[in-house]
Design a protein around this motif. Structure first.
Motif, PDB file in Angstrom:
ATOM      1  N   THR A   6       0.965  -1.418   0.001  1.00 41.82           N
ATOM      2  CA  THR A   6       0.223   0.099  -0.006  1.00 41.82           C
ATOM      3  C   THR A   6       0.826   1.279   0.125  1.00 41.82           C
ATOM      4  N   ASP A   7       0.232   2.473  -0.102  1.00 42.38           N
ATOM      5  CA  ASP A   7       0.922   3.646  -0.150  1.00 42.38           C
ATOM      6  C   ASP A   7       1.720   3.827   1.133  1.00 42.38           C
ATOM      7  N   ASP A  14       4.272   8.504  -5.088  1.00 31.01           N
ATOM      8  CA  ASP A  14       4.665   9.252  -6.394  1.00 31.01           C
ATOM      9  C   ASP A  14       6.112   8.818  -6.981  1.00 31.01           C
ATOM     10  N   VAL A  15       7.088   8.722  -6.038  1.00 27.24           N
ATOM     11  CA  VAL A  15       8.155   8.118  -6.446  1.00 27.24           C
ATOM     12  C   VAL A  15       8.090   6.687  -6.894  1.00 27.24           C
ATOM     13  N   PHE A  16       7.422   5.975  -6.640  1.00 26.12           N
ATOM     14  CA  PHE A  16       7.195   4.459  -6.779  1.00 26.12           C
ATOM     15  C   PHE A  16       6.293   4.066  -7.878  1.00 26.12           C
ATOM     16  N   GLU A  17       5.298   5.005  -8.274  1.00 25.97           N
ATOM     17  CA  GLU A  17       4.337   4.592  -9.240  1.00 25.97           C
ATOM     18  C   GLU A  17       5.095   4.414 -10.467  1.00 25.97           C
ATOM     19  N   GLY A  18       4.742   2.895 -10.993  1.00 26.27           N
ATOM     20  CA  GLY A  18       4.823   2.484 -12.243  1.00 26.27           C
ATOM     21  C   GLY A  18       6.364   1.636 -11.993  1.00 26.27           C
ATOM     22  N   ALA A  19       6.790   1.550 -10.733  1.00 29.84           N
ATOM     23  CA  ALA A  19       8.092   1.093 -10.624  1.00 29.84           C
ATOM     24  C   ALA A  19       8.015  -0.528 -10.077  1.00 29.84           C
ATOM     25  N   VAL A  20       8.959  -1.472 -10.256  1.00 30.61           N
ATOM     26  CA  VAL A  20       8.833  -2.737 -10.054  1.00 30.61           C
ATOM     27  C   VAL A  20       8.874  -2.719  -8.461  1.00 30.61           C
ATOM     28  N   GLY A  21       7.912  -3.647  -8.087  1.00 34.37           N
ATOM     29  CA  GLY A  21       7.819  -3.898  -6.585  1.00 34.37           C
ATOM     30  C   GLY A  21       6.703  -3.091  -5.950  1.00 34.37           C
ATOM     31  N   PHE A  22       6.102  -2.057  -7.025  1.00 32.73           N
ATOM     32  CA  PHE A  22       4.743  -1.223  -6.652  1.00 32.73           C
ATOM     33  C   PHE A  22       3.858  -1.393  -7.836  1.00 32.73           C
ATOM     34  N   LEU A  23       4.047  -2.389  -8.861  1.00 34.30           N
ATOM     35  CA  LEU A  23       3.040  -2.302  -9.842  1.00 34.30           C
ATOM     36  C   LEU A  23       1.658  -2.866  -9.354  1.00 34.30           C
TER      37      LEU A  23
END
Length: 262
Positions: A155-156, A163-172
């Motif tokens: 979760t957030d 915002d930093v992790f949006e679209g990143a591996v581990g937060f898809l």
């Protein structure tokens, strides 16, 4: 008797053994230590260092990559390193042992990749296979403790800045759905149950020195089923090993939970 359980991605056990022994002797003598990414074959595991502290160790090792181990001051039985599933057995990422009446599963989920990549598909398949295996244990009425590095922040609250992790591996989105479905087979997230609104991370990027600004992710978990969930008295991240400069730390910190019984 209360039992403490820790999950810790050590990022090479032979590079980290001195640090871990110091942690266990100077800071926190946990009863059960579940290790991931040991990066050595089973026979190369530093058994003597842990046995000298009273631990029994079961290891599922792999040369230079992956590998998992369980070190326990309580007797281990029915150790399992092969699961009869091509996805779970493809690499050394899962180990099972029985402690008392509890089935303890320690896993290192693949890091994955972006959608469309083979690494992504492998991660998704691993989650499906692990979920099915856990469901079979839970459907049989077993008490299960599932620990490890799941390589997903759910979760957030589990990242320092969504915002930093949006679209990143581990937060898809699909990764988070897979982890949520695994939990929904019958587990509780021990840390989140006790700290519903807190931020605490278990991984920080080496390259950015994020540990000193607490810019991390919570990707390591202890999941408990049924009565074990109710028996969880505490759960916290111990930063002692991560904030060392020498010996060189892992990029993860151990998560420790205490149970009134297993």
């Amino acid at each position: 008797m209360a039992v403490s359980v820790s999950t810790f991605n050590v990022n090479s056990i032979r590079s980290r053994v001195d640090l871990i022994v110091r942690w266990l002797t100077e800071k926190r003598a946990v009863d059960i230590l579940c290790l991931q990414e040991i990066k050595c074959e089973s026979e190369q595991f530093p058994f003597e260092a842990f046995e000298s502290l009273g631990y029994h160790c079961a290891v599922n090792g792999q040369k230079r990559l992956n590998g998992v181990a369980i070190c326990s001051k309580l007797p281990l039985s029915s150790v399992k390193t092969l699961f009869g599933n091509d996805t779970l057995d493809r690499e050394k990422r899962l180990i099972e042992a029985q402690v008392g009446d509890t089935i303890l599963l320690n896993c290192y989920i693949p890091r994955g990749g972006m959608e469309g990549e083979e690494r992504y598909d492998y991660k998704m398949a691993f989650y499906d296979a692990l979920r099915n295996y856990c469901k079979s244990l839970l459907d049989a009425g077993r008490n299960v403790l599932l620990t490890g590095d799941f390589n997903v922040a759910l979760t957030d609250l589990d990242v320092y800045d969504p915002d930093v992790f949006e679209g990143a591996v581990g937060f898809l989105p699909e990764e988070k759905r897979k982890l949520k479905r695994l939990i929904e087979t019958g587990f509780c997230d021990c840390y989140r149950r006790l700290h519903p609104k807190s931020r605490a991370f278990t991984w920080w990027d080496y390259r950015s020195a994020g540990i000193w600004r607490d810019e991390g992710m919570r990707i390591d978990y202890i999941f408990a089923s049924g009565d074990l969930c109710e028996a969880c008295l505490s759960a916290e991240v111990d930063l002692w090993t991560r904030r060392r400069r020498t010996p060189t730390p892992s990029d993860h910190a151990p998560l420790v939970a205490t149970f009134s019984q297993l």
